[in-house]
Enzyme design. Sequence first.
Site, PDB file in Angstrom:
ATOM      1  N   GLY A   1       4.703 -48.155   9.634  1.00 55.00           N
ATOM      2  CA  GLY A   1       5.536 -47.121   8.250  1.00 55.00           C
ATOM      3  C   GLY A   1       6.153 -48.284   7.981  1.00 55.00           C
ATOM      4  O   GLY A   1       5.525 -49.112   7.570  1.00 55.00           O
TER       5      GLY A   1
ATOM      6  N   LYS B   1       1.090 -41.386  15.618  1.00 57.52           N
ATOM      7  CA  LYS B   1       0.152 -42.903  15.489  1.00 57.52           C
ATOM      8  C   LYS B   1       0.207 -43.732  16.826  1.00 57.52           C
ATOM      9  O   LYS B   1      -0.648 -44.963  16.777  1.00 57.52           O
ATOM     10  CB  LYS B   1       1.947 -43.390  14.669  1.00 57.52           C
ATOM     11  CG  LYS B   1       3.601 -43.501  14.742  1.00 57.52           C
ATOM     12  CD  LYS B   1       4.101 -43.738  13.240  1.00 57.52           C
ATOM     13  CE  LYS B   1       5.636 -43.795  14.474  1.00 57.52           C
ATOM     14  NZ  LYS B   1       6.061 -43.815  12.695  1.00 57.52           N
TER      15      LYS B   1
ATOM     16  N   ILE C   1       9.393 -40.043  19.996  1.00 55.71           N
ATOM     17  CA  ILE C   1       8.463 -39.642  21.554  1.00 55.71           C
ATOM     18  C   ILE C   1       7.128 -40.814  21.772  1.00 55.71           C
ATOM     19  O   ILE C   1       7.723 -41.645  22.839  1.00 55.71           O
ATOM     20  CB  ILE C   1       7.213 -38.376  21.166  1.00 55.71           C
ATOM     21  CG1 ILE C   1       8.343 -37.226  21.005  1.00 55.71           C
ATOM     22  CG2 ILE C   1       6.280 -38.191  22.518  1.00 55.71           C
ATOM     23  CD1 ILE C   1       9.580 -36.537  22.058  1.00 55.71           C
TER      24      ILE C   1
ATOM     25  N   LYS D   1       7.378 -51.512  32.513  1.00 51.95           N
ATOM     26  CA  LYS D   1       6.706 -50.946  33.781  1.00 51.95           C
ATOM     27  C   LYS D   1       5.709 -52.074  33.793  1.00 51.95           C
ATOM     28  O   LYS D   1       5.616 -52.737  35.000  1.00 51.95           O
ATOM     29  CB  LYS D   1       5.829 -50.081  33.787  1.00 51.95           C
ATOM     30  CG  LYS D   1       5.150 -49.493  35.182  1.00 51.95           C
ATOM     31  CD  LYS D   1       4.277 -47.777  35.205  1.00 51.95           C
ATOM     32  CE  LYS D   1       3.199 -48.663  36.357  1.00 51.95           C
ATOM     33  NZ  LYS D   1       2.496 -47.443  36.711  1.00 51.95           N
TER      34      LYS D   1
ATOM     35  N   HIS E   1      51.457 -46.988  34.072  1.00 54.92           N
ATOM     36  CA  HIS E   1      50.647 -46.031  35.636  1.00 54.92           C
ATOM     37  C   HIS E   1      49.992 -44.814  35.370  1.00 54.92           C
ATOM     38  O   HIS E   1      50.019 -44.214  35.750  1.00 54.92           O
ATOM     39  CB  HIS E   1      51.915 -46.032  36.418  1.00 54.92           C
ATOM     40  CG  HIS E   1      52.199 -47.585  37.233  1.00 54.92           C
ATOM     41  ND1 HIS E   1      50.710 -48.487  37.164  1.00 54.92           N
ATOM     42  CD2 HIS E   1      53.024 -48.455  37.810  1.00 54.92           C
ATOM     43  CE1 HIS E   1      52.108 -49.226  37.161  1.00 54.92           C
ATOM     44  NE2 HIS E   1      52.845 -49.935  37.988  1.00 54.92           N
TER      45      HIS E   1
END
Length: 529
Positions: free
Chosen positions: A38, A69, A129, A140, A281
């Site tokens: 795209g 896609k 997605i 991986k 503090h």
Amino acid sequence: MTELVPLRRALISVSDKTGLEDLGRALAERGVELLSTGGTAEALRKAGLKVTDVAEVTGFPEMMDGRVKTLHPNVHGGLLALRSNPDHQAALETHGIGAIDLLVVNLYPFEETVAKGADYAECVENIDIGGPAMIRAAAKNHAFVTVVVDTQDYGALLAELSTHDGATALGFRQLMARTAYARTAAYDAAVSGWMAAAHQDQTPYRRAFAGVLAQPLRYGENPHQQAAFYVDGSARPGVATAEQHQGKALSYNNINDTDAAFELVAEFDPADGPACAIIKHANPCGVARGATLAEAYGRAFDCDRTSAFGGIIALNQPLDAATAEAITGIFTEVVIAPGADPAARAIFAAKKNLRLLTTGGLPDPRATSLSFRQVSGGFLVQDKDNGHIGPEDLRVVTRRAPEPGELADLLFAWKVAKHVKSNAIVYVKDQATVGVGAGQMSRVDSSRIAARKAADMAEVLGLAESPAIGAVLASDAFFPFADGLMAAAEAGARAVIQPGGSMRDDEVIAAADKAGLAMVFTGMRHFRH
């Protein structure tokens, strides 16, 4: 695992086009084949680069408004194939799948879409997605594939290629894989958190938080503790979004205290006049309004000059020269304000160890957000304390009602007490704290400490009497017995604001009446642990 892997083929699909042309050009100059989708492909072509559309690789056009896609074996096979496995290599050859050595993906701008207040449907459309699927696949297979998910890592990638003559080393690929998994985890955390809020699910079964490293810290609360500062990407003005103009890097304690100071001073609307909070503090040691910012600072400083040394100063209006000049009178760690004029910055420039932060605005004390705290084996999650009390919320419970000036001071004291560690007692007179008792196991002790601090400052300032005399008092929770109230009366307090709700409220009210005190109940407490 293979140590060096040459890059021959790269798939680039990014929403954030920052640095894209330079990256694409550098890869092309090394002979790397570019695949893209795209808008990314279009941008690369406009830069004069040769690009192969992913649709040519998959044999399918982008469809369903781009929802489909890259979800295809010709893409994921190229990312997941083990180059050292003969069966995997055979599968690539049999099915005509080309190996992909580099994946550059940054995700649909879901977080930005939510932040701009988009409606539900638009937010859903910005849930990526294909991007996370590819990222996870490449990460991986980091033994053979390099994955880059942040534009800020483009430079590191190109440096790696220069070092290894167009290849990446295993250590670099492992680092990029760790970064990639953290990114998809943060993305999913943002989506799940948004959906929980959108569906008003206050206690989702699974809860995830994520952050981006803002800076490694020298150490944590103590030198033997390692620490780092992460930001969550929210637009809330504060220490996480501030610009630091000078001074050394903030420490863990600086960040914690600066946040506490700025959140406190934000309780005071700048439209109602200047206000200053001084924190030590994580507890306020002085808070005040004034006709000018310099006067507000001076009045806050006069609450507890000893504790203010080495403290954090927060202002609700831009820092000016007069206030800057006053602040430089003692050692201060950090000053945070919505802005700072050039004259003020010039004055601070002479104090090289003083950090100056500007935020461009104040956080909304009534905005909703979540806070969490780690405990052994888990963490506690709650809404941020954005409780607010106005005059209409108060219930007068004594025979004497507060006078107008006392009422204004009571509301001021209540705002401060919200930011004091419990048990909290705050004395206020004429829109300035004059004594603060914090973090005691007994509310009586907090009352006595606050009164003693007021008496001590009377000596320092050369006052004829303690400023607690004629002051008002705020207690963050109810008085379980009348003794704490009597300690306030003995110190000279004239009016009290407290939540009420004790089994002995009648006894406490009777004691207040006997002492001639005015007392109001808020019906709301502000424990701060």
